[in-house]
Design a protein around this motif. Structure first.
Motif, mmCIF file in Angstrom:
data_model
loop_
_atom_site.group_PDB
_atom_site.id
_atom_site.type_symbol
_atom_site.label_atom_id
_atom_site.label_comp_id
_atom_site.label_asym_id
_atom_site.label_seq_id
_atom_site.Cartn_x
_atom_site.Cartn_y
_atom_site.Cartn_z
ATOM 1 N N ALA A 160 0.847 -1.203 0.000
ATOM 2 C CA ALA A 160 0.000 0.000 0.000
ATOM 3 C C ALA A 160 0.878 1.246 0.000
ATOM 4 C CB ALA A 160 -0.918 -0.005 1.214
ATOM 5 N N ARG A 161 0.338 2.319 -0.543
ATOM 6 C CA ARG A 161 1.093 3.562 -0.691
ATOM 7 C C ARG A 161 0.155 4.744 -0.591
ATOM 8 N NH1 ARG A 161 0.357 5.673 -5.827
ATOM 9 N NH2 ARG A 161 2.336 6.780 -5.786
ATOM 10 N N MET A 162 0.740 5.930 -0.580
ATOM 11 C CA MET A 162 -0.040 7.166 -0.635
ATOM 12 C C MET A 162 0.689 8.112 -1.581
ATOM 13 S SD MET A 162 -2.840 8.612 0.624
ATOM 14 C CE MET A 162 -3.142 7.684 2.136
ATOM 15 N N GLY A 163 0.027 8.495 -2.667
ATOM 16 C CA GLY A 163 0.650 9.372 -3.645
ATOM 17 C C GLY A 163 0.912 10.764 -3.092
ATOM 18 N N LEU A 164 1.789 11.491 -3.763
ATOM 19 C CA LEU A 164 2.110 12.848 -3.340
ATOM 20 C C LEU A 164 0.853 13.722 -3.368
ATOM 21 C CD1 LEU A 164 5.506 13.451 -5.153
ATOM 22 C CD2 LEU A 164 5.140 13.294 -2.685
ATOM 23 N N HIS A 165 0.623 14.442 -2.292
ATOM 24 C CA HIS A 165 -0.566 15.270 -2.171
ATOM 25 C C HIS A 165 -0.305 16.384 -1.157
ATOM 26 C CE1 HIS A 165 -0.807 12.513 1.241
ATOM 27 N NE2 HIS A 165 -1.572 13.424 1.843
ATOM 28 N N GLN A 166 -1.181 17.356 -1.136
ATOM 29 C CA GLN A 166 -1.170 18.404 -0.123
ATOM 30 C C GLN A 166 -2.361 18.212 0.809
ATOM 31 O OE1 GLN A 166 -1.449 21.529 -3.162
ATOM 32 N NE2 GLN A 166 0.377 22.483 -2.255
ATOM 33 N N ASP A 167 -2.199 18.579 2.076
ATOM 34 C CA ASP A 167 -3.325 18.620 3.006
ATOM 35 C C ASP A 167 -3.851 20.056 2.997
ATOM 36 O OD1 ASP A 167 -2.857 15.984 3.646
ATOM 37 O OD2 ASP A 167 -1.689 16.439 5.435
ATOM 38 N N LYS A 168 -4.926 20.290 2.254
ATOM 39 C CA LYS A 168 -5.378 21.670 2.060
ATOM 40 C C LYS A 168 -6.894 21.820 2.140
ATOM 41 C CE LYS A 168 -5.292 21.228 -3.002
ATOM 42 N NZ LYS A 168 -4.748 21.787 -4.261
ATOM 43 N N LEU B 254 3.223 4.223 13.335
ATOM 44 C CA LEU B 254 3.195 3.050 14.198
ATOM 45 C C LEU B 254 3.298 1.797 13.334
ATOM 46 C CD1 LEU B 254 0.200 4.098 16.491
ATOM 47 C CD2 LEU B 254 2.618 4.118 17.149
ATOM 48 N N GLY B 255 4.096 0.845 13.780
ATOM 49 C CA GLY B 255 4.163 -0.417 13.059
ATOM 50 C C GLY B 255 5.298 -0.484 12.059
ATOM 51 N N LEU B 256 5.032 -1.117 10.917
ATOM 52 C CA LEU B 256 6.068 -1.333 9.908
ATOM 53 C C LEU B 256 6.747 -0.029 9.496
ATOM 54 C CD1 LEU B 256 4.373 -3.830 7.409
ATOM 55 C CD2 LEU B 256 6.177 -4.329 9.069
ATOM 56 N N PRO B 257 8.053 -0.070 9.218
ATOM 57 C CA PRO B 257 8.727 1.105 8.687
ATOM 58 C C PRO B 257 8.171 1.469 7.309
ATOM 59 C CG PRO B 257 10.315 -0.541 9.443
ATOM 60 C CD PRO B 257 8.974 -1.205 9.408
ATOM 61 N N ALA B 258 8.322 2.725 6.959
ATOM 62 C CA ALA B 258 7.872 3.202 5.648
ATOM 63 C C ALA B 258 8.778 4.343 5.210
ATOM 64 C CB ALA B 258 6.423 3.669 5.702
ATOM 65 N N VAL B 259 8.794 4.594 3.921
ATOM 66 C CA VAL B 259 9.552 5.716 3.369
ATOM 67 C C VAL B 259 8.595 6.869 3.122
ATOM 68 C CG1 VAL B 259 10.921 6.546 1.416
ATOM 69 C CG2 VAL B 259 11.343 4.269 2.363
ATOM 70 N N PHE B 260 8.832 7.964 3.826
ATOM 71 C CA PHE B 260 8.033 9.179 3.688
ATOM 72 C C PHE B 260 8.624 10.019 2.566
ATOM 73 C CE2 PHE B 260 7.175 13.625 5.150
ATOM 74 C CZ PHE B 260 5.795 13.581 5.120
ATOM 75 N N LEU B 261 7.772 10.451 1.658
ATOM 76 C CA LEU B 261 8.184 11.277 0.522
ATOM 77 C C LEU B 261 7.887 12.734 0.866
ATOM 78 C CD1 LEU B 261 6.631 9.050 -2.290
ATOM 79 C CD2 LEU B 261 8.980 8.976 -1.394
ATOM 80 N N TRP B 262 8.913 13.568 0.871
ATOM 81 C CA TRP B 262 8.811 14.960 1.308
ATOM 82 C C TRP B 262 9.173 15.870 0.131
ATOM 83 C CZ3 TRP B 262 6.558 17.821 4.674
ATOM 84 C CH2 TRP B 262 7.077 19.021 5.137
ATOM 85 N N ALA C 126 5.856 5.928 0.094
ATOM 86 C CA ALA C 126 6.224 4.938 -0.923
ATOM 87 C C ALA C 126 5.604 3.585 -0.559
ATOM 88 C CB ALA C 126 7.748 4.823 -0.990
ATOM 89 N N PRO C 127 5.458 2.670 -1.529
ATOM 90 C CA PRO C 127 4.888 1.360 -1.211
ATOM 91 C C PRO C 127 5.571 0.730 -0.004
ATOM 92 C CG PRO C 127 5.126 1.595 -3.583
ATOM 93 C CD PRO C 127 5.791 2.796 -2.974
#
Length: 218
Positions: A131-139, A153-161, A195-196
């Motif tokens: 699972a992933r979350m595409g680049l977006h803005q919180d607006k 919390l939980g599994l590591p993930a790569v945060f895209l900044w 990222a996935p």
């Protein structure tokens, strides 16, 4: 709003944050002391408003499953992105935000210089491997003066900044169990995503990553 860690000694204090931008900070393992309380809160919220994979306005089914708590929560469907006081799946108000959730969000936001932050929504994302979350803005919030607080919390993930405009190559930042991000001010509308999520196992959550995102929607 007070100045945000203008003193370099504060940034370098033991347990202090890493600066990701002028008004963006990463607090490593900040949520670990409350991790079990937070996971218990997730279980309670999802028992009332179950996780679901929402549909984007374009008809795509999101790979991360979501639920939420607070006065309102964020939803997406063919009608667009918005906040709603009612869970469309149950027809009832969203569950109340657990005190452990709101207390953590207020405390870490204050440490980042955002005194007075009082979230009225917590969006809970559940990521299984892939699972992933595409680049977006919180607006979609009414007042962008307030920051975003994000707890891993939980599994590591790569945060895209990313930057303030779509495109380019975002920075990649590994997030671990208990890490907390806070961003606001001139960084508030940065594009960001996940990222996935690779397969793995966390002792606290098994093969799952949870993310708590706190905002002030109204």
């Amino acid at each position: 709003m007070p100045d945000l860690f203008t003193d370099q000694d504060i940034l370098n204090e033991p347990g202090g944050p890493e600066r990701l931008g002028p008004c963006a900070f990463l607090f490593r393992e900040y949520a670990l002391p409350l991790a079990q309380d937070l996971l218990d809160g997730i279980e309670g919220v999802s028992a009332v408003s179950p996780f679901r994979q929402m549909q984007t306005p374009g008809g795509r089914r999101m790979s991360a499953a979501m639920t939420g708590c607070g006065d309102v929560s964020w939803i997406t469907d063919r009608g667009g992105y918005r906040y709603s006081a009612v869970d469309p799946e149950t027809g009832r108000p969203w569950p109340a935000m657990p005190p452990s959730f709101s207390g953590l969000a207020r405390d870490v936001a204050s440490r980042a210089g955002f005194e007075g932050f009082d979230p009225d929504v917590c969006l809970i994302n559940r990521y299984r491997p892939g699972a992933r979350m595409g680049l977006h803005q919180d607006k979609d919030e009414q007042d962008l003066h307030w920051p975003v607080v994000s707890v891993s919390l939980g599994l590591p993930a790569v945060f895209l900044w990313g930057g303030l405009k779509r495109g380019g190559s975002p920075a990649r930042l590994r997030l671990e169990h208990g890490d907390v991000l806070v961003w606001g001010g001139e960084d508030r509308l940065r594009y960001h995503g996940i990222a996935p999520v690779p397969d793995g196992r966390c002792g606290a959550t098994g093969h799952v990553r949870f993310n708590l995102t706190f905002r002030r929607a109204r």
